[in-house]
Design a protein around this motif. Structure first.
Motif, PDB file in Angstrom:
ATOM      1  N   ALA A 104       0.845  -1.233  -0.040  1.00 21.34           N
ATOM      2  CA  ALA A 104       0.019  -0.102  -0.128  1.00 21.34           C
ATOM      3  C   ALA A 104       0.752   1.165  -0.092  1.00 21.34           C
ATOM      4  N   ASP A 105       0.312   2.353  -0.502  1.00 24.78           N
ATOM      5  CA  ASP A 105       1.150   3.625  -0.597  1.00 24.78           C
ATOM      6  C   ASP A 105       0.980   4.368   0.816  1.00 24.78           C
ATOM      7  N   VAL A 106       1.904   5.020   1.023  1.00 23.84           N
ATOM      8  CA  VAL A 106       2.197   5.921   2.224  1.00 23.84           C
ATOM      9  C   VAL A 106       2.353   7.348   1.528  1.00 23.84           C
ATOM     10  N   TRP A 107       1.549   8.295   2.020  1.00 18.50           N
ATOM     11  CA  TRP A 107       2.028   9.656   1.470  1.00 18.50           C
ATOM     12  C   TRP A 107       2.655  10.519   2.581  1.00 18.50           C
ATOM     13  N   LEU A 108       3.883  10.888   2.395  1.00 18.56           N
ATOM     14  CA  LEU A 108       4.801  11.711   3.308  1.00 18.56           C
ATOM     15  C   LEU A 108       4.946  13.262   2.872  1.00 18.56           C
ATOM     16  N   PRO A 109       4.720  14.093   3.815  1.00 15.04           N
ATOM     17  CA  PRO A 109       5.363  15.539   3.479  1.00 15.04           C
ATOM     18  C   PRO A 109       6.702  15.699   3.464  1.00 15.04           C
ATOM     19  N   ILE A 110       7.356  14.967   3.959  1.00 16.97           N
ATOM     20  CA  ILE A 110       8.676  14.997   4.029  1.00 16.97           C
ATOM     21  C   ILE A 110       9.436  13.948   3.222  1.00 16.97           C
ATOM     22  N   PRO A 111      10.296  14.477   2.090  1.00 13.63           N
ATOM     23  CA  PRO A 111      10.915  13.197   1.230  1.00 13.63           C
ATOM     24  C   PRO A 111      11.468  12.231   2.188  1.00 13.63           C
ATOM     25  N   PRO A 112      11.055  10.857   1.619  1.00 20.06           N
ATOM     26  CA  PRO A 112      11.181   9.636   2.446  1.00 20.06           C
ATOM     27  C   PRO A 112      12.684   9.655   2.729  1.00 20.06           C
ATOM     28  N   ASP A 113      13.814  10.031   1.730  1.00 18.43           N
ATOM     29  CA  ASP A 113      15.114   9.797   2.089  1.00 18.43           C
ATOM     30  C   ASP A 113      15.646  10.727   3.247  1.00 18.43           C
ATOM     31  N   GLU A 114      14.875  11.447   3.657  1.00 18.04           N
ATOM     32  CA  GLU A 114      15.305  12.352   4.757  1.00 18.04           C
ATOM     33  C   GLU A 114      14.829  11.668   6.136  1.00 18.04           C
ATOM     34  N   ILE A 115      14.183  10.618   6.167  1.00 23.26           N
ATOM     35  CA  ILE A 115      13.537   9.981   7.157  1.00 23.26           C
ATOM     36  C   ILE A 115      14.386   8.543   7.594  1.00 23.26           C
ATOM     37  N   GLU A 116      15.088   8.597   8.569  1.00 27.97           N
ATOM     38  CA  GLU A 116      15.852   7.552   8.724  1.00 27.97           C
ATOM     39  C   GLU A 116      14.921   6.195   9.584  1.00 27.97           C
ATOM     40  N   GLY A 117      14.988   5.021   8.912  1.00 33.08           N
ATOM     41  CA  GLY A 117      14.396   4.112   9.768  1.00 33.08           C
ATOM     42  C   GLY A 117      12.978   3.521   9.150  1.00 33.08           C
ATOM     43  N   LEU A 118      12.576   4.051   8.141  1.00 29.12           N
ATOM     44  CA  LEU A 118      11.376   3.710   7.329  1.00 29.12           C
ATOM     45  C   LEU A 118      11.449   2.399   7.104  1.00 29.12           C
ATOM     46  N   PRO A 119      10.252   1.625   7.517  1.00 24.91           N
ATOM     47  CA  PRO A 119      10.510   0.377   7.354  1.00 24.91           C
ATOM     48  C   PRO A 119      10.077  -0.170   5.817  1.00 24.91           C
ATOM     49  N   TYR A 139       6.442   4.638  -0.743  1.00 25.79           N
ATOM     50  CA  TYR A 139       6.426   5.857  -0.282  1.00 25.79           C
ATOM     51  C   TYR A 139       5.980   7.156  -1.244  1.00 25.79           C
ATOM     52  N   ARG A 140       5.402   8.139  -1.047  1.00 26.79           N
ATOM     53  CA  ARG A 140       4.808   8.986  -2.167  1.00 26.79           C
ATOM     54  C   ARG A 140       5.318  10.456  -1.410  1.00 26.79           C
ATOM     55  N   PHE A 141       5.970  11.054  -1.803  1.00 25.34           N
ATOM     56  CA  PHE A 141       6.123  12.560  -1.196  1.00 25.34           C
ATOM     57  C   PHE A 141       5.063  13.485  -1.969  1.00 25.34           C
ATOM     58  N   PHE A 178      -1.556  15.331  -7.108  1.00 22.90           N
ATOM     59  CA  PHE A 178      -1.177  14.314  -6.030  1.00 22.90           C
ATOM     60  C   PHE A 178      -0.232  13.436  -6.680  1.00 22.90           C
ATOM     61  N   PRO A 179       0.499  12.695  -5.830  1.00 25.51           N
ATOM     62  CA  PRO A 179       1.678  11.925  -6.205  1.00 25.51           C
ATOM     63  C   PRO A 179       1.499  10.463  -6.810  1.00 25.51           C
ATOM     64  N   ALA A 180       0.158  10.001  -6.616  1.00 25.05           N
ATOM     65  CA  ALA A 180      -0.326   8.739  -6.983  1.00 25.05           C
ATOM     66  C   ALA A 180      -1.700   8.813  -6.818  1.00 25.05           C
ATOM     67  N   ASP A 181      -2.415   7.707  -7.041  1.00 30.04           N
ATOM     68  CA  ASP A 181      -3.992   7.737  -6.902  1.00 30.04           C
ATOM     69  C   ASP A 181      -4.282   7.536  -5.561  1.00 30.04           C
ATOM     70  N   CYS A 210      -3.733   4.823  -1.231  1.00 28.16           N
ATOM     71  CA  CYS A 210      -3.142   5.370   0.206  1.00 28.16           C
ATOM     72  C   CYS A 210      -3.854   4.646   1.263  1.00 28.16           C
ATOM     73  N   ALA A 211      -2.644   4.039   1.950  1.00 29.32           N
ATOM     74  CA  ALA A 211      -3.325   3.599   3.379  1.00 29.32           C
ATOM     75  C   ALA A 211      -3.053   4.263   4.538  1.00 29.32           C
ATOM     76  N   PHE A 212      -1.906   5.114   4.316  1.00 31.17           N
ATOM     77  CA  PHE A 212      -1.465   5.786   5.658  1.00 31.17           C
ATOM     78  C   PHE A 212      -0.953   7.168   4.928  1.00 31.17           C
ATOM     79  N   TYR A 213      -1.980   8.270   5.471  1.00 30.02           N
ATOM     80  CA  TYR A 213      -1.751   9.644   4.786  1.00 30.02           C
ATOM     81  C   TYR A 213      -1.218  10.661   5.980  1.00 30.02           C
ATOM     82  N   VAL A 214      -0.054  10.985   5.928  1.00 28.90           N
ATOM     83  CA  VAL A 214       0.612  11.928   6.747  1.00 28.90           C
ATOM     84  C   VAL A 214       0.287  13.548   6.183  1.00 28.90           C
TER      85      VAL A 214
END
Length: 316
Positions: free
Chosen positions: A3-18, A23-25, A32-35, A39-43
């Motif tokens: 599933a997609d996760v929408w992040l308002p912070i670039p994923p490569d700037e978040i250490e430890g993402l599983p 990941y969609r910025f 929108f970055p994707a459909d 999206c399963a998890f919206y930040v």
């Protein structure tokens, strides 16, 4: 998990993402970055207007978690009715306590000690002496005693205040003393030299600081708002500060942003900061740690932190 996760912070700037999610910025700008249906998890984008934050929600038919990066959730609540039942809304408890408490103390000290007057005098090349109030020996009332309110009290302790009184929605006892219910305000306000608002914006707190509330404050008291602008009746506050009876330090206002011609800008004894409580250098590392932890919990099907409500379920 795919599933997609929408992040308002670039994923490569978040250490430890599983690993697992896609990941969609998206920080609220552009398309929108994707459909959104995937999206399963919206930040939620941080420090963006409510209409922008809730814009994708009606299309997020598969979303399971909506995570804010703010302590308050009032900016996303209008969009919750567009979600199916069972979606968890989480806030950013643990991210903003240090920054907001820091600014609160800065506003209190600047207002009491006359720092704005000193800055204006410096611009004129004028040595502005005089006798000023100290924070020491003052009675402080904190209205809204969650994690931010507690962090504010932590920082008040070294300043030798006479007393701290605490008010929240529900009565309880803490290691530092009792927390009084909102119904106790009429008896507590007349004793407070400094009243600090750090409460969330809810139906109970919208307009809480009205003419009656302000009238109960003692002459010369300072009102500090680091909560939300609509907690305070602006017209009622203007009447008090323009008379010179009260002073105010406001990190949030109603309306916000404050229009250029608004009388609060020029009201005597009023210090305005531009909703600067959260966005500091302390924000990115704490936000990144929260997101990495929450997403690890989500991927591993472990209990999430900071769940404020679940759509379709009765509120506590």
């Amino acid at each position: 998990m795919t599933a997609d996760v929408w992040l308002p912070i670039p994923p490569d700037e978040i250490e430890g993402l599983p690993e697992g999610p896609a990941y969609r910025f998206w920080d609220g700008s552009g398309d929108f970055p994707a459909d959104p249906a995937d999206c399963a998890f919206y930040v939620v984008p941080y420090m963006k207007p409510s209409p922008l934050c809730v814009r994708p929600l009606p299309l997020m038919s598969s979303v399971q978690v909506v995570q804010t990066l703010s302590a308050g959730i009032d900016h996303v609540e209008p969009g919750l009715r567009d979600l199916r039942d069972g979606v968890r809304l989480c806030n950013a408890r643990g991210v903003h306590e240090a920054s907001t408490a820091e600014l609160t103390l800065a506003l209190v000290l600047a207002s009491l000690r006359g720092i704005p007057d000193f800055v204006r005098a410096q611009d004129r090349g004028e040595w502005l002496g005089g006798f000023r109030p100290a924070l020491a020996d003052k009675n402080v009332l904190i209205v809204g005693y969650g994690s931010i309110g507690a962090a504010i009290e932590d920082r008040l302790v070294p300043f030798e205040v006479a007393r701290v009184a605490r008010v929240a929605r529900s009565e309880r006892t803490t290691a530092r003393g009792p927390v009084h219910p909102l119904t106790a305000l009429p008896s507590l306000l007349p004793e407070a030299d400094v009243v600090i608002l750090s409460t969330p914006l809810t139906e109970d707190t919208r307009g809480l600081v009205d003419s009656g509330f302000l009238a109960r404050m003692k002459d010369g008291a300072l009102l500090v708002n680091v909560a939300r602008g609509p907690v305070v009746d602006t017209k009622a506050l203007l009447a008090e500060v323009e008379s010179g009876r009260l002073t105010a330090a406001l990190d949030v206002t109603d309306p916000e942003p404050l229009p250029r011609d608004h009388p609060l800008w020029r009201a005597p004894g009023v210090l305005v900061s531009p909703h600067a409580g959260g966005p500091t250098s302390a924000f990115p590392p704490r936000a990144a740690r929260l997101l990495a932890d929450q997403l690890s919990r989500f991927v591993n099907r472990e209990p999430l932190r900071n769940v404020i409500l679940t759509t379709g379920a009765p509120r506590a």
